[in-house]
Scaffold this active site. Structure first.
Site: not given
Ligand code: 5BU
Length: 291
Positions: A47, A71, A101-102, A104, A108
């Protein structure tokens, strides 16, 4: 008392043993084999906001991970240079790329989102995820777009990143955040549709393994992991590698800030890798003893 996840045979098998299941999609086979050989069940969540930072992170933690989660839409200068750099380092250090990317939307639209625009995700990420709330058509829509992209004459192998040139999907079955609206019924539907689409769905983003029937061999990746339990001020909830891998029988821990915020990211990744691997070894050992 043992949970369903702890009772399932996948919790007592090694990643190597599980990779031999002929029913697995090729990318799942490859990933389980990679985890087994590289001895890491760590996915780092990249991130960060620039290509330079992304590639530096991949360089720093690449030896300790099986998957790098991105992301792409938070990288200010995402472009060809990012893709070429990611491909090069993932090939050299041997890890897969998962774009979180999730998806949703209707089938199409998500075919366009997967294959077009400045991100053209299908070209560089071998794993993506989708929520099932628009309905099960999201699965064949993405599978079809992946197949066409790989067969397309104008997509060269170099563009598709390192081998294997396969694509697979994780269903978003559960989330880590407090008060999320993912019900047990929704999670069960994810499992049901994953079983119907084993050639493309390799597993789930979930807080615990969902494997239940004898031949379930889905890969579970779990976000919300730090070395001590807790959370942030925006709903994120953290569990430890021991809880996630050892007790909830997940397969891969996803760690973002636990590593990104460390002064020495390489050392932090090394520590998470160690904790994740120890929890896995101990789980397999104790599950075998109980049998
Ligand atoms: P963290 O800094 O360890 O809290 O980041 C967690 C990453 O996992 C972050 O990129 C979120 O978008 C991603 N994530 C999450 O935290 N929880 C979820 O349920 C999902 C994705 Br799906």
């Amino acid at each position: 008392m043992l949970s369903t996840a702890q009772r399932h045979s996948s919790s007592s098998k090694t990643y190597g043993e599980r990779s031999e299941d002929p029913d697995l999609t090729p990318l799942a086979q490859y990933l389980l084999r990679l985890i087994h050989l590289k001895q890491t069940n760590l996915c780092v969540s990249a991130d960060v906001h620039t290509t330079l930072e992304l590639l530096q992170l991949a360089e720093d933690v690449g030896d300790y991970i099986c998957v790098l989660k991105t992301h792409a839409d938070i990288i200010d200068d995402f472009g060809d240079k990012t893709i070429r750099g990611l491909n090069e380092v993932s090939r050299r250090k041997k890890f897969l790329i998962f774009e979180d990317r999730k998806f949703g939307d209707i089938g199409s639209t998500l075919q366009h989102q997967y294959t077009r625009g400045p991100l053209a995700i299908v070209k560089w990420a071998s794993i993506v995820n989708a929520a099932l709330f628009p309905g099960p058509a999201v699965i064949p829509a993405l599978a079809d777009a992946a197949r066409r992209a790989i067969l397309a004459h104008n997509t060269s192998m170099a563009e598709l990143g390192p081998p294997p040139y396969f694509r697979a999907l994780l269903l978003l079955a559960q989330m880590s955040s407090a008060g999320n609206l993912f019900t047990p019924e929704y999670t069960q539907q994810c499992l049901h549709h994953a079983r119907q689409n084993k050639n493309f769905v390799m597993g789930f983003i979930a807080q615990q393994s969902l494997n239940k029937e004898a031949d379930d061999n889905f890969i579970t990746m779990t976000p919300g992991v730090q070395l001590s339990a807790g959370g942030d001020s925006m709903g994120q909830q953290y569990n430890t590698p021991q809880k996630v891998i050892g007790e909830q029988c997940s397969d891969i821990i996803i760690v973002g800030r636990g590593i990104l915020a460390a002064r020495d990211r390489r050392r932090a990744a090394h520590e998470y890798r160690k904790q994740g691997w120890l929890a896995y070894q101990e789980r397999v050992r104790s599950a075998r003893k109980k049998r």
